[in-house]
Design a protein around this motif. Structure first.
Motif, PDB file in Angstrom:
ATOM      1  N   ILE A   1       0.854  -1.173   0.000  1.00  0.00           N
ATOM      2  CA  ILE A   1       0.000   0.000   0.000  1.00  0.00           C
ATOM      3  C   ILE A   1       0.899   1.234   0.000  1.00  0.00           C
ATOM      4  N   TYR A   2       0.322   2.353  -0.420  1.00  0.00           N
ATOM      5  CA  TYR A   2       1.124   3.567  -0.563  1.00  0.00           C
ATOM      6  C   TYR A   2       0.436   4.720   0.167  1.00  0.00           C
ATOM      7  N   ASN A   3       1.077   5.148   1.243  1.00  0.00           N
ATOM      8  CA  ASN A   3       0.597   6.322   1.949  1.00  0.00           C
ATOM      9  C   ASN A   3       0.980   7.566   1.150  1.00  0.00           C
ATOM     10  N   THR A   4       0.058   8.495   1.053  1.00  0.00           N
ATOM     11  CA  THR A   4       0.284   9.673   0.213  1.00  0.00           C
ATOM     12  C   THR A   4       0.229  10.954   1.032  1.00  0.00           C
ATOM     13  N   LYS A   5       1.031  11.920   0.628  1.00  0.00           N
ATOM     14  CA  LYS A   5       0.984  13.286   1.166  1.00  0.00           C
ATOM     15  C   LYS A   5       0.793  14.206  -0.036  1.00  0.00           C
ATOM     16  N   ILE A   6      -0.306  14.948  -0.036  1.00  0.00           N
ATOM     17  CA  ILE A   6      -0.710  15.704  -1.214  1.00  0.00           C
ATOM     18  C   ILE A   6      -0.651  17.206  -0.934  1.00  0.00           C
ATOM     19  N   SER A   7      -0.087  17.930  -1.871  1.00  0.00           N
ATOM     20  CA  SER A   7      -0.072  19.393  -1.822  1.00  0.00           C
ATOM     21  C   SER A   7      -0.301  19.918  -3.229  1.00  0.00           C
ATOM     22  N   SER A   8      -0.733  21.176  -3.355  1.00  0.00           N
ATOM     23  CA  SER A   8      -1.032  21.712  -4.677  1.00  0.00           C
ATOM     24  C   SER A   8      -0.762  23.204  -4.727  1.00  0.00           C
ATOM     25  N   ALA A   9      -0.619  23.724  -5.940  1.00  0.00           N
ATOM     26  CA  ALA A   9      -0.420  25.146  -6.184  1.00  0.00           C
ATOM     27  C   ALA A   9      -1.040  25.489  -7.526  1.00  0.00           C
ATOM     28  N   VAL A  10      -1.414  26.752  -7.699  1.00  0.00           N
ATOM     29  CA  VAL A  10      -1.998  27.190  -8.959  1.00  0.00           C
ATOM     30  C   VAL A  10      -0.978  27.018 -10.078  1.00  0.00           C
ATOM     31  N   TRP A  11      -1.458  26.525 -11.222  1.00  0.00           N
ATOM     32  CA  TRP A  11      -0.567  26.249 -12.353  1.00  0.00           C
ATOM     33  C   TRP A  11      -1.363  26.354 -13.653  1.00  0.00           C
ATOM     34  N   PRO A  12      -0.807  26.901 -14.716  1.00  0.00           N
ATOM     35  CA  PRO A  12       0.523  27.539 -14.775  1.00  0.00           C
ATOM     36  C   PRO A  12       0.456  28.987 -14.279  1.00  0.00           C
ATOM     37  N   SER A  13       1.615  29.538 -13.959  1.00  0.00           N
ATOM     38  CA  SER A  13       1.678  30.945 -13.586  1.00  0.00           C
ATOM     39  C   SER A  13       1.469  31.801 -14.836  1.00  0.00           C
ATOM     40  N   GLU A  14       1.113  33.038 -14.622  1.00  0.00           N
ATOM     41  CA  GLU A  14       0.827  33.903 -15.768  1.00  0.00           C
ATOM     42  C   GLU A  14       2.058  34.110 -16.644  1.00  0.00           C
ATOM     43  N   MET A  15       3.225  34.220 -16.055  1.00  0.00           N
ATOM     44  CA  MET A  15       4.438  34.419 -16.841  1.00  0.00           C
ATOM     45  C   MET A  15       4.843  33.131 -17.567  1.00  0.00           C
ATOM     46  N   TYR A  16       4.606  31.980 -16.937  1.00  0.00           N
ATOM     47  CA  TYR A  16       4.951  30.714 -17.573  1.00  0.00           C
ATOM     48  C   TYR A  16       4.019  30.393 -18.735  1.00  0.00           C
ATOM     49  N   GLN A  17       2.833  30.982 -18.711  1.00  0.00           N
ATOM     50  CA  GLN A  17       1.875  30.766 -19.776  1.00  0.00           C
ATOM     51  C   GLN A  17       2.469  31.053 -21.147  1.00  0.00           C
ATOM     52  N   TYR A  18       3.318  32.024 -21.248  1.00  0.00           N
ATOM     53  CA  TYR A  18       3.906  32.398 -22.536  1.00  0.00           C
ATOM     54  C   TYR A  18       4.841  31.316 -23.077  1.00  0.00           C
ATOM     55  N   HIS A  19       5.423  30.534 -22.200  1.00  0.00           N
ATOM     56  CA  HIS A  19       6.353  29.486 -22.629  1.00  0.00           C
ATOM     57  C   HIS A  19       5.646  28.136 -22.834  1.00  0.00           C
ATOM     58  N   LEU A  20       4.462  28.006 -22.283  1.00  0.00           N
ATOM     59  CA  LEU A  20       3.779  26.714 -22.290  1.00  0.00           C
ATOM     60  C   LEU A  20       3.398  26.278 -23.698  1.00  0.00           C
ATOM     61  N   HIS A  21       3.000  27.231 -24.532  1.00  0.00           N
ATOM     62  CA  HIS A  21       2.590  26.920 -25.902  1.00  0.00           C
ATOM     63  C   HIS A  21       3.704  26.197 -26.649  1.00  0.00           C
ATOM     64  N   ASN A  22       4.920  26.715 -26.575  1.00  0.00           N
ATOM     65  CA  ASN A  22       6.049  26.101 -27.274  1.00  0.00           C
ATOM     66  C   ASN A  22       6.492  24.806 -26.606  1.00  0.00           C
ATOM     67  N   GLU A  23       6.419  24.767 -25.292  1.00  0.00           N
ATOM     68  CA  GLU A  23       6.872  23.574 -24.574  1.00  0.00           C
ATOM     69  C   GLU A  23       6.035  22.353 -24.914  1.00  0.00           C
ATOM     70  N   LEU A  24       4.744  22.547 -25.108  1.00  0.00           N
ATOM     71  CA  LEU A  24       3.855  21.427 -25.415  1.00  0.00           C
ATOM     72  C   LEU A  24       3.752  21.163 -26.914  1.00  0.00           C
ATOM     73  N   ASN A  25       4.486  21.949 -27.705  1.00  0.00           N
ATOM     74  CA  ASN A  25       4.549  21.728 -29.158  1.00  0.00           C
ATOM     75  C   ASN A  25       3.176  21.775 -29.817  1.00  0.00           C
TER      76      ASN A  25
END
Length: 526
Positions: A407-431
Motif C-alpha cells: 500500500i502507498y501512503n500519500t501526502k498531497i499538496s497543490s499550487a496554482v498552475w501555470p503561472s501567468e508568466m509561464y503561460q507564454y512558454h507553455l505553448h512552445n513547450e507542449l509543441n
C-alpha cells in the motif's frame, strides 16, 4: 522393557514389569507401594500433575495458532514504482457523440439545460429505442421468483412485487422517476448510461490527447508507455507501465524524480449530463493490480500542479491455521487471469456474479462479462435490491485479505498552475501547432488554459519503507520443545517414556484380545 517370549504373563505382571523398567516418575509408586493409602496419595499427585499438564498444554496449543505483528523499517537503495492510472472525468467527447444517432440525444438535452436552465421531460431516455441494453431472456425464471419473494419480505409491501413472464421477458414494473431530471438528479440517468467498450474506444478521450507531457525518473516518456483499460464511470483510463523505463525502479527521492505528467482534459468536450466534476481521477495501486479509480482514486483539479509524495508499506500476513489471508488462488476476482488478487477486486466480482445470477445482467463493462447483457432501467428494482443486499453484507462474498500486498501512503499538496508568466512558454513547450486537433486559442488565455490543464508530480519521499509482518508466536520446533518441557516438568516424561507407554498399551491390548479369544496361554511379545 525386555522381550521374553514363551513366558506366561498376565495383566498384573505386565504392570509390575512396566513399573520396574519405566523412566517415568510417579507411576512406579502408584503400582509398587504396598498399601492402598500410599497408592492413593501417589495417584492423587500424579492425577493433579496430569491435569495441570493438560491445562498448560491446551494453552500452549492455542498460543501456537496465534501470531504477533512486527513493524520494521527496511533500508533500501531502490523501490519499485507503483502503477498509476489516470482517467478523464468526462468519459466521452461531445463532438463525437453529436455524430452518433443514439447518443446525440444526450447532447441535445444537455444543450437545452445549459441554455434554458429549466427542467425538461426526460421520458425519451426510458424509451426502448434509446435503452443501452435489455436483460432479455437471460433472466432465469427461478431467480425471478426467488427475488420476488425476498423483496416482498424485505419491504412487506406487495407494490414492490414484480415477476417474470416468458411471454414478456422484462421486469414488469417501471422505475419511479422524478418529474424533472436536472443536475441534482444526474445519477438517475448516468446509472443506466453505460456505454459499451466499443463505444468508449470510438467516442472516449484518447491517450495521445490526454497525456501532453510525460517524464519518469528524469527520462522522457509518452502515451505509448500507458496501457488502456476501460471504466464504466470514467471511460478510457490509462495505466503507466514503468517497467520499460529503467525497470520501473526509483533510486532517488524528491519531487525531481518520479512520474511527472501534464494532462489536457479537453474541457469543451465535456457533457454535463454525464460528468459532474472537471479534472482527472488518478489511482495509485500495486504493480499488476486492476485499477479501481472510482473507489481508491485521487481527484486532480485543472489549473493546479498537484504533488503527491509516496511512502511504501509492505504487508505480510500469515495463512491458515494462524491467519485468514490468501494468495488469491481459487478466489474469483476481476480479470483474475491478468491481474493479482485484491479484496476490492474479489468483492466487485462477487457482486456482479450475484447481479447476473439474480437479474440476468450486469452494470459494468469488465472483460469477464463481455457476453452478458447490460442492465437497464427495466430491471432497476432488481438491481437496487441486489445492491442493498451487497451493502448490508447480505451476499455470500468471502474475500479474505491477501497474504502479501503493498500500500502507498500519500501526502498531497497543490499550487496554482501555470503561472501567468509561464503561460507564454507553455505553448512552445507542449509543441502545439495550428495543425493540432486542439484549439490553439485554448493556450492563449491563462484562464482558459487553467480550465484545461492538469499537472501532477508523483514521487517517493524516502526509499526506506515500512514492513508490517505477522510472525508466528511459536515455530514447530519451539512448539515441540515447549511441549516436551511441560511433559518433563509435570509428569517426568521424555520421548523414551512415551515409547514405553506405547509398548505398555500394546501388551495390555494383546492380553485383552487373547482373553476374549479364550486361548488360555498368553505370551508377551515385547
Amino acid at each position: 522393557m525386555g522381550s521374553i517370549l514363551g513366558r506366561k504373563v498376565n495383566f498384573p505382571e505386565v504392570l509390575e514389569d512396566f513399573a520396574d523398567e519405566t523412566t517415568a516418575h510417579g507411576i512406579p509408586f502408584v503400582i509398587q507401594k504396598p498399601t492402598i493409602p500410599q497408592k492413593l496419595i501417589w495417584f492423587c499427585v500424579l492425577a493433579t500433575s496430569f491435569v495441570i499438564f493438560c491445562v498448560e498444554a491446551s494453552n500452549l496449543m492455542s498460543t501456537f495458532y496465534s501470531y504477533h505483528t512486527n513493524v520494521e523499517l527496511v533500508t533500501s537503495e531502490s523501490v519499485q514504482f507503483p502503477d498509476v492510472t489516470i482517467c478523464n472525468f468526462n468519459k466521452m467527447r461531445r463532438t463525437r457523440l453529436e455524430k452518433d444517432e443514439k447518443w446525440k440525444q444526450i447532447i441535445e438535452r444537455d444543450d437545452f439545460w445549459k441554455v434554458t436552465g429549466a427542467g425538461d421531460d426526460y421520458g425519451w431516455f426510458w424509451d426502448d429505442d434509446f435503452s443501452v441494453s435489455s436483460t432479455g431472456d437471460s433472466i432465469k425464471e427461478e431467480s425471478a421468483f426467488r427475488i420476488k419473494r425476498e423483496i416482498s419480505e424485505y419491504y412487506g409491501d406487495s407494490s414492490y412485487y414484480y415477476y417474470y413472464d416468458s411471454n414478456y421477458p422484462e421486469w414488469i414494473n417501471e422505475p419511479e422517476l422524478p418529474e424533472n431530471l436536472g443536475p441534482d438528479n444526474i445519477l438517475s440517468i448516468t446509472r443506466y448510461l453505460i456505454p459499451t467498450k466499443e463505444e468508449l474506444t470510438k467516442f472516449g478521450h484518447q491517450a495521445e490527447d490526454l497525456i501532453r507531457k510525460c517524464s519518469f525518473n528524469g527520462r522522457p516518456c509518452n502515451h505509448s508507455h500507458f496501457d488502456v483499460s476501460q471504466n464504466k464511470q470514467y471511460g478510457n483510463c490509462f495505466t503507466f507501465n514503468s517497467s520499460g523505463i529503467a525497470g520501473g525502479k526509483i533510486s532517488k527521492v524528491g519531487e525531481k524524480f518520479g512520474l511527472h505528467l501534464t494532462l489536457f482534459i479537453e474541457n469543451p468536450e465535456y457533457v454535463g449530463l454525464l460528468t459532474e466534476e472537471s479534472g482527472v481521477r488518478m489511482a495509485i495501486h500495486p504493480r499488476n493490480s486492476f485499477p479501481f479509480p472510482e473507489d481508491i482514486g485521487i481527484s486532480l483539479a485543472p489549473g493546479f500542479v498537484t504533488s503527491i509524495g509516496l511512502r511504501q508499506v509492505e504487508i505480510k500476513r500469515l495463512p491458515f491455521p494462524h491467519g485468514e489471508c490468501t494468495d488469491g488462488k481459487g478466489f474469483d476476482h476481476v480479470q483474475g487471469e491478468n491481474y493479482i488478487y485484491s479484496v476490492i477486486s474479489c468483492q466487485k466480482k462477487c457482486f456482479l456474479n450475484n447481479l447476473n445470477k439474480s437479474c440476468g445482467c450486469v452494470d459494468d463493462i469488465y472483460k469477464d462479462f463481455q457476453n452478458t447483457a447490460q442492465c437497464s432501467h427495466n430491471n432497476s428494482k432488481c438491481q437496487q435490491f441486489v445492491q442493498r443486499r451487497f451493502h448490508n453484507n447480505g451476499l455470500e462474498c468471502h474475500c479474505p485479505v491477501p497474504c502479501h500486498e503493498f500500500i502507498y501512503n500519500t501526502k498531497i499538496s497543490s499550487a496554482v498552475w501555470p503561472s501567468e508568466m509561464y503561460q507564454y512558454h507553455l505553448h512552445n513547450e507542449l509543441n502545439v501547432t495550428d495543425n493540432d486537433n486542439i484549439d490553439v486559442n485554448l493556450w492563449k488565455d491563462i484562464a482558459v488554459t487553467r480550465k484545461n490543464l492538469v499537472r501532477v508530480k508523483i514521487y517517493f519521499e524516502e526509499l526506506n519503507y515500512q514492513l508490517v509482518e505477522q510472525i508466528k508466536t511459536y515455530s514447530l520446533a519451539t512448539m515441540l520443545s515447549a511441549f516436551g518441557g511441560l511433559l518433563g516438568l509435570f509428569l517426568g516424561f521424555s520421548l523414551i517414556t512415551v515409547f514405553e507407554v506405547f509398548v505398555l498399551v500394546v501388551n495390555i491390548v494383546e492380553i485383552a484380545v487373547m482373553k476374549l479369544l479364550d486361548e488360555g496361554t498368553i505370551y508377551r511379545v515385547m
